[in-house]
Design a protein around this motif. Structure first.
Motif, mmCIF file in Angstrom:
data_model
loop_
_atom_site.group_PDB
_atom_site.id
_atom_site.type_symbol
_atom_site.label_atom_id
_atom_site.label_comp_id
_atom_site.label_asym_id
_atom_site.label_seq_id
_atom_site.Cartn_x
_atom_site.Cartn_y
_atom_site.Cartn_z
ATOM 1 N N GLU A 213 -11.154 -2.249 2.625
ATOM 2 C CA GLU A 213 -11.909 -1.050 2.271
ATOM 3 C C GLU A 213 -11.302 0.202 2.893
ATOM 4 N N GLN A 214 -10.704 0.055 4.078
ATOM 5 C CA GLN A 214 -10.134 1.203 4.786
ATOM 6 C C GLN A 214 -8.706 1.530 4.343
ATOM 7 N N THR A 215 -8.130 0.696 3.508
ATOM 8 C CA THR A 215 -6.727 0.872 3.116
ATOM 9 C C THR A 215 -6.567 2.010 2.107
ATOM 10 N N THR A 216 -5.598 2.867 2.366
ATOM 11 C CA THR A 216 -5.189 3.889 1.414
ATOM 12 C C THR A 216 -3.698 3.712 1.149
ATOM 13 N N ALA A 217 -3.252 4.142 -0.020
ATOM 14 C CA ALA A 217 -1.842 4.009 -0.383
ATOM 15 C C ALA A 217 -1.128 5.334 -0.147
ATOM 16 N N ALA A 218 0.033 5.271 0.511
ATOM 17 C CA ALA A 218 0.799 6.488 0.788
ATOM 18 C C ALA A 218 2.224 6.124 1.155
ATOM 19 N N LEU B 4 -4.212 0.147 -6.669
ATOM 20 C CA LEU B 4 -4.714 -0.221 -5.342
ATOM 21 C C LEU B 4 -6.143 -0.743 -5.420
ATOM 22 N N ASP B 5 -6.982 -0.127 -6.266
ATOM 23 C CA ASP B 5 -8.356 -0.613 -6.446
ATOM 24 C C ASP B 5 -8.351 -2.059 -6.939
ATOM 25 N N ARG C 295 -7.173 -4.430 -4.186
ATOM 26 C CA ARG C 295 -8.226 -4.688 -3.189
ATOM 27 C C ARG C 295 -9.228 -5.706 -3.709
ATOM 28 N N ASN D 203 -1.199 4.125 -6.109
ATOM 29 C CA ASN D 203 -2.257 5.065 -6.464
ATOM 30 C C ASN D 203 -2.317 5.356 -7.963
ATOM 31 N N HIS E 245 2.587 -0.347 4.711
ATOM 32 C CA HIS E 245 2.556 1.083 4.419
ATOM 33 C C HIS E 245 3.765 1.755 5.055
ATOM 34 N N ALA F 85 0.832 -1.208 0.000
ATOM 35 C CA ALA F 85 0.000 0.000 0.000
ATOM 36 C C ALA F 85 0.861 1.249 0.000
#
Length: 291
Positions: free
Chosen positions: A151-156, A100-101, A104, A90, A127, A85
């Motif tokens: 669902e809560q995962t964001t990439a950074a 990332l979509d 998931r 992104n 991450h 992630a």
């Protein structure tokens, strides 16, 4: 098979995972072993100590002989899902679907498929500050836990430091580790982690995810490209650079695949524009080999 774009448009990860897997399992050959499952296989003579609940009393009444009904149950193992992630995930394809979509959707489908096979499933999200971990379990509430975490995962940020990942190298028996990553790394830190996990005895399935516009370099004209993890930018004319880009990329992909397989990983390149069926099929094949 539904396209990743259509599955993502559902905006419902559990439903998307079920839709992706539902038709795929039809006609598949499952790895099975004898046991006390639900599907009848054959009879065998009763032996002292056997579970009397499995005794076929009707057959005993007819033949005055005691037989047990043997069944087939699916062999199971522990499946550990690993998600990269970092910020490069992104990156979006021309259809707006980010890597990332896709990752998931893929991991949700693999989790659903693994639970259908009776496996315990866990998830680790990598991450910049370390990792988020959902321990492997086989209970009925595990899928909602995994779906929620995805669902809560964001990439950074960038890939975490090795010191932040030491707890991942704990030994586990009959473990299949599935890593989804774009393998954008500075000094082989992702493959270094996988090599350490492989050394603990885990079977490693590496799913290398790239967007279609990366693989085919569909860009046109003068553009500014930005490294999502470092912020560095470069200006170029896409039409002039296309041939050189594609040549260097193919060389990188060949070297990446060769290095991964040399390290003992089962490596597969995935295009985010393609359905999930290839990855699901590869997972089932690797799962059977790991049992």
């Amino acid at each position: 098979m539904l396209s990743p774009e259509v599955l993502h448009a559902l905006r419902n990860l559990p439903l998307a995972a079920r839709q992706a897997v539902e038709g795929f399992l039809h006609g598949q050959h499952h790895s099975r072993q004898r046991g006390a499952g639900l599907e009848f296989s054959q009879y065998r003579p009763y032996q002292p100590g056997d579970d009397l609940r499995r005794l076929d009393w009707r057959l005993a009444a007819r033949s005055d002989r005691y037989y047990l009904r043997e069944s087939e149950v699916e062999a199971s193992l522990t499946v550990h899902l690993l998600l990269d992630a970092t910020a490069s995930m992104n990156h979006q394809d021309d259809n707006g679907l980010a890597k990332l979509d896709y990752a998931r959707l893929l991991l949700a489908a693999l989790a659903y498929l693994a639970r259908q096979q009776g496996d315990a499933v866990g998830l680790t999200v990598l991450h910049a500050s370390g990792h988020q971990h959902v321990p492997p379990r086989a209970d009925t509430r595990q899928l909602p836990r995994l779906f929620h975490a995805l669902e809560q995962t964001t990439a950074a940020g960038r890939f975490p430091a090795p010191a932040d990942l030491q707890s991942l190298t704990a030994r586990a028996q009959k473990r299949l580790l599935v890593c989804v990553s774009d393998l954008y790394e500075e000094e082989s830190e992702i493959r270094g982690l996988l090599a350490r996990l492989r050394a603990t005895g885990a079977e490693v399935l590496l799913l290398h995810v790239l967007a279609g516009n990366e693989l085919r370099f569909t860009y046109r004209g003068a553009l500014t490209f930005e490294d999502l993890e470092t912020g560095r930018t470069v200006q170029l004319n896409a039409d002039q650079q296309r041939a050189g880009w594609l040549s260097r990329q193919q060389q990188w992909l060949r070297e990446t695949a060769t290095a991964a397989r040399r390290q003992g990983f089962d490596y597969h390149l995935l295009d985010t524009a393609e359905p999930l069926d290839q990855a699901l099929r590869v997972f089932l094949q690797r799962r059977q080999a790991a049992l």
